[in-house]
Design an enzyme around this catalytic site. Structure first.
Site, mmCIF file in Angstrom:
data_model
loop_
_atom_site.group_PDB
_atom_site.id
_atom_site.type_symbol
_atom_site.label_atom_id
_atom_site.label_comp_id
_atom_site.label_asym_id
_atom_site.label_seq_id
_atom_site.Cartn_x
_atom_site.Cartn_y
_atom_site.Cartn_z
ATOM 1 N N GLU A 41 10.447 0.977 10.089
ATOM 2 C CA GLU A 41 11.530 1.835 9.977
ATOM 3 C C GLU A 41 10.787 3.300 9.975
ATOM 4 O OE1 GLU A 41 13.362 4.688 8.554
ATOM 5 O OE2 GLU A 41 13.366 3.896 6.384
ATOM 6 N N CYS A 48 13.728 10.477 6.708
ATOM 7 C CA CYS A 48 13.979 9.956 7.945
ATOM 8 C C CYS A 48 15.302 9.961 8.411
ATOM 9 C CB CYS A 48 13.423 8.434 8.197
ATOM 10 S SG CYS A 48 14.003 7.515 6.652
ATOM 11 N N GLU A 72 10.904 15.136 15.406
ATOM 12 C CA GLU A 72 11.089 15.011 14.023
ATOM 13 C C GLU A 72 10.207 16.132 13.367
ATOM 14 O OE1 GLU A 72 9.871 11.334 11.761
ATOM 15 O OE2 GLU A 72 11.664 11.562 10.739
ATOM 16 N N LYS A 130 0.716 -1.275 0.043
ATOM 17 C CA LYS A 130 0.045 -0.049 -0.207
ATOM 18 C C LYS A 130 0.892 1.493 -0.184
ATOM 19 C CE LYS A 130 -1.874 2.626 3.267
ATOM 20 N NZ LYS A 130 -1.642 3.769 2.710
#
Ligand code: NAI
Ligand code: MG
Length: 493
Positions: free
Chosen positions: A271, A305, A402, A197
């Site tokens: 991840e 990331c 983040e 997906k």
């Protein structure tokens, strides 16, 4: 006849040195107005009957509509994957499997230009990056793992290795095609079948990949690609007939997934986010380091990331590094992702732009000094200027959390011990960078940083043979290289 006086030619430096537009053409791109789900080798209308729009974040205009897979659709996709695993893919000699994977790799290369343009249109990244990084690396992953398919006996020498079965793979919007390749290539090379997906804001290159997969003659059901948002992903996570979930995305959703599959037989790799320390020592090649800082945080609008979003500069060189960094930021071109001169394209979505703006407000309220380049940005579309914060502390939210945008938090340090302490003082542990002239310092620092990937005197370099993944809240499991095969196989002891 009187000699005509020759006119003196002078170079006029007092003009604008802007680049002329260099837009990549869209003429060769073929897109449908509507995309269905790719299940069992065919594009199929969703049982849910629902579709949603994917837009171009640089223009805010709709590109196409895409099917929204409901629970029944997930069921059909998993059934197709199971069926093809049991009856076809697991029965096929490994060398035959690898031929299909090579074929997919070559087809991506052949249509690289089309992929690059669609990636930039759907997600906002500069064409230079989709053309030179995303698409070639996606092909490289298929090439690399095609080579592994008939070498499974060497994954754990002397032991029997077999596939897990059906893998459910959920990917984010920052590297849409590349993440699809990272996920699909090792899974099918090691004999699994997949339901993948893509993210809801960037489904188009995965659907183009589905077209290539169809043309490659890959047996029906080995790769199924279904579109939808979080609810579709959740239906995959909860599906009882999926053997493994591979997820890349936010730490929050990673935790939800971990909770959902606790106590089941499902395997998983996650991840997740990061907040990497990019460390500049006084003995580093300063100009090279400045380029590395720029690449570390502004590559892909900072939607990375492993972005070098926390900069640590040794105090003795901090003034010069910050001055050069600001000068370099002034030269960055923010704008049309399809223009070959563009350095920073569009922020992926309105939601993400709002999140970045919110964080910049937080940084200012916390007392940080905010600096932004003075470049012009387009009036339409989601754009954000390259930004940096100085005068921030370890506890600042712009240092700890983040942001996933073009925002850099700068701190200084005096000693090696101090910077290691500061760099590790974070919930994440995905990546890092070290810039120094001394090899011994590289080893000292890298061996003590708690991060999965650390670059020395470079940043953001990727290769299919090299494992990638994090510690702590950055996730678990590795992708890439031999390590990337291991989460897709069972090793008999
Ligand atoms: P997200 O984690 O919600 O989205 C990633 C993928 O997970 C998408 O395909 C999404 O549809 C799917 N998903 C969402 N909820 C799910 C659920 N409950 N179960 C299963 N699948 C689900 O990320 P989002 O909301 O797009 O971005 C938010 C923040 O996450 C970003 O600002 C960034 O900080 C971080 N992020 C980190 C990424 C990374 O590569 N580490 C990638 C994308 C986002
Ligand atoms: Mg889009």
């Amino acid at each position: 006849m009187a000699k005509k006086k020759k006119k003196e030619v002078k170079v006029n430096f007092n003009t604008s040195w802007e680049y002329a537009p260099a837009p990549e053409s869209k003429d060769h791109v073929r897109l449908k107005d509507r995309y269905d789900l790719f299940i069992n080798g065919k594009f199929t209308a969703p049982v849910s009957g629902k579709y949603f729009d994917t837009i171009n974040p640089a223009t805010e205009k709709k590109i196409a509509e895409v099917a929204e897979a409901g629970t029944d659709d997930v069921q059909l996709a998993v059934k197709a994957a199971r069926n093809s695993y049991e009856h076809t893919w697991s029965k096929m000699p490994a060398r035959e499997r690898s031929k299909y994977i090579y074929r997919i790799a070559r087809a991506i290369q052949e249509r690289a230009r089309e992929f690059a343009v669609i990636e930039s249109m759907d997600g906002g990244k500069p064409i230079r990056e989709s053309r030179d990084v995303d698409v070639p690396l996606a092909a490289a992953h298929f090439f690399y793992y095609a080579g592994w398919a008939d070498k499974m006996d060497y994954v754990a020498p002397g032991k029997k290795v077999h596939a897990l079965g059906v893998a459910g793979q959920i990917i984010p919007w920052n590297f849409p095609l590349l993440m699809a390749a990272w996920k699909i290539a090792p899974a099918i090379a090691s004999g699994n079948t997949v339901v993948l997906k893509p993210a809801e804001t960037t489904p188009l290159t995965a659907l183009k990949l589905a077209e290539i997969i169809q043309e490659s003659g890959l047996p029906d059901g080995v790769v199924n690609i279904i579109t939808g948002a979080g609810a579709t992903g959740a239906a995959m996570v909860h599906h009882p007939d999926i053997n493994k979930i591979a997820f890349t995305g936010s730490t929050d959703v990673g935790k939800i997934i971990q909770r959902a599959i606790a106590g089941t037989q499902k395997k998983y790799t996650l991840e997740l986010g990061g907040k990497a320390a990019n460390i500049i020592f006084e003995d580093a090649a300063i100009d090279q380091a400045v380029e590395g800082i720029i690449n570390g945080i502004f590559f892909n609008q900072g939607h990375v990331c492993c972005a070098g979003s926390r900069l640590f500069v040794q105090e003795s060189v901090s003034d010069i590094v910050i001055r050069k960094l600001k000068d370099r930021m002034e030269t960055l071109i923010v704008g049309d992702p399809l223009d070959k001169n563009t350095d920073i394209g569009a922020i992926n979505s309105k939601d993400q732009l709002d999140k970045i703006k919110q964080y910049v407000k937080i940084g200012v309220n916390e007392g940080g000094d905010c600096y932004q380049s003075s470049c012009a940005i387009p009036s339409k579309g989601y754009f954000f200027r390259p930004t940096l914060f100085t005068n921030v502390s370890q506890s600042s939210r712009v240092v700890q959390e983040e942001i996933f945008g073009p925002v850099l938090a700068v701190q200084t340090f005096r000693t090696v011990e101090e910077v290691i302490e500061k760099a590790n003082n974070i919930p994440y542990g995905l990546s890092g960078g070290v810039w120094t002239d001394k090899g011994s310092k590289i080893f000292k620092v890298t061996s003590q940083l708690r991060a999965g990937v650390i670059w020395a005197n470079t940043y953001n370099k990727f290769d299919p043979t090299s494992p990638f993944g994090g510690y702590k809240e950055s996730g678990m499991g590795r992708e890439g290289g031999l390590h990337g095969v291991l989460p897709y196989v069972e090793i008999e002891n």
